[in-house]
Structures are given as C-alpha cells and as structure tokens.
Design a protein around this motif. Sequence first.
Motif: not given
Length: 197
Positions: A14-37
Amino acid sequence: MPDVPHLVKKLKSALVRGQVFIIPEDVVNRENLPSNEVSVVPIKDLLTFQEGMALKIAPHLSAAAIEPSHFDKMKVGLALNVFSKATSAGLKYMVQQENRPLSYLTTAWFLEQVDRWFDLMSSRHPITALSRLKMEEYQKAITVLQNIVHLFRGIKIGQKGGWKPVQTGVIMATTSMLAIQEEMLTQGHRYKTFLER
C-alpha cells in the motif's frame, strides 16, 4: 489468527503504491509528530540519496523494495527492509543533516512502530519473547501492541481513507496475541513465543 508476515507485505505494498497513511490526531499529539502523513516519498528520497555510496545509511533498502517486480512483492524480507530501524534512522539523518522536511520524521516514526510490532508478533527467541520475568520490559512490549491496535483503528489509508482489510488483519492479529500471551503467562508459562508447544 492473520498471518503477520503477509500483513507486513500488504502494508508495504500500500505504501509503495503511493497510498498516503494519515495518522490519527491524538497519536500525532501524543508522539509529538511534525505531521500526520506517512508516505513513500521520503523513502524514495533516501534511496536516491544513498545511491552510489560505498557505505549506505540504510544498507538493505533497495529499488526492489520500492518498485517490486511480481515476485518481489511476495518477499517478506523486502518489506522488512522498508519497515526497519535502519530505514527510519536514515530518514532522521536526512532531516538532521540534509535539510529534508520535518514531515519525514512521521514516516520514520511509523516505520519504527511497524518494525517493533513485527519483532514482538513474530518472536522466536526468549530474548524478544513476551515474558513477565522482567516486568518493565513486558509492560513496554504490551504498550507497543496496545498502541498499534489504537493506531490501526484510527489510521486512514489512501485518498478516500476508507477502511482497508490490512487494518482488520493487524488489529485481529495483535488482539489475538494480547489474549494468547495473557492466558499462557497466567497459566505459568515463562515465555510466549511461536516455538512454544
């Protein structure tokens, strides 16, 4: 229980076919990620960057993993070369030393999570097995598995972001493992590995 190596291959596909994975907002905040993509773009960039280097940052990452032939798609090893600590470290290097976008760090984080999940789910050795002999390590491992379940319940894969079968597989496999290890360790087994009879 769903086959874990097959799930890793499906995720990589799925990843190499170019599908983007969108991380849930609560996980982005908990892990202090710079983006959700999470996308294949940073991985392709790393592959191009290290092309021709004698000492590669991610030595096992190859074009066959990113643009697989029909038979390459069936190789678990190629999927694990994408979901690896080395590839994750390579992306972090690209951000820190080569001025790549901070968003690469989200992809690096995701690759590490899948790598750790696979290690726990396919453990065949007491060192990486789920065991209550070292409770601190055990709790960390259980937390990783619980976080994966949460992540894949909320993740959106592809443009439309609809539910994908691989999400069901990851959740079923992980919740099954959590239930199995609880029952076996409560019964007095020292380890839960796939080699245990």
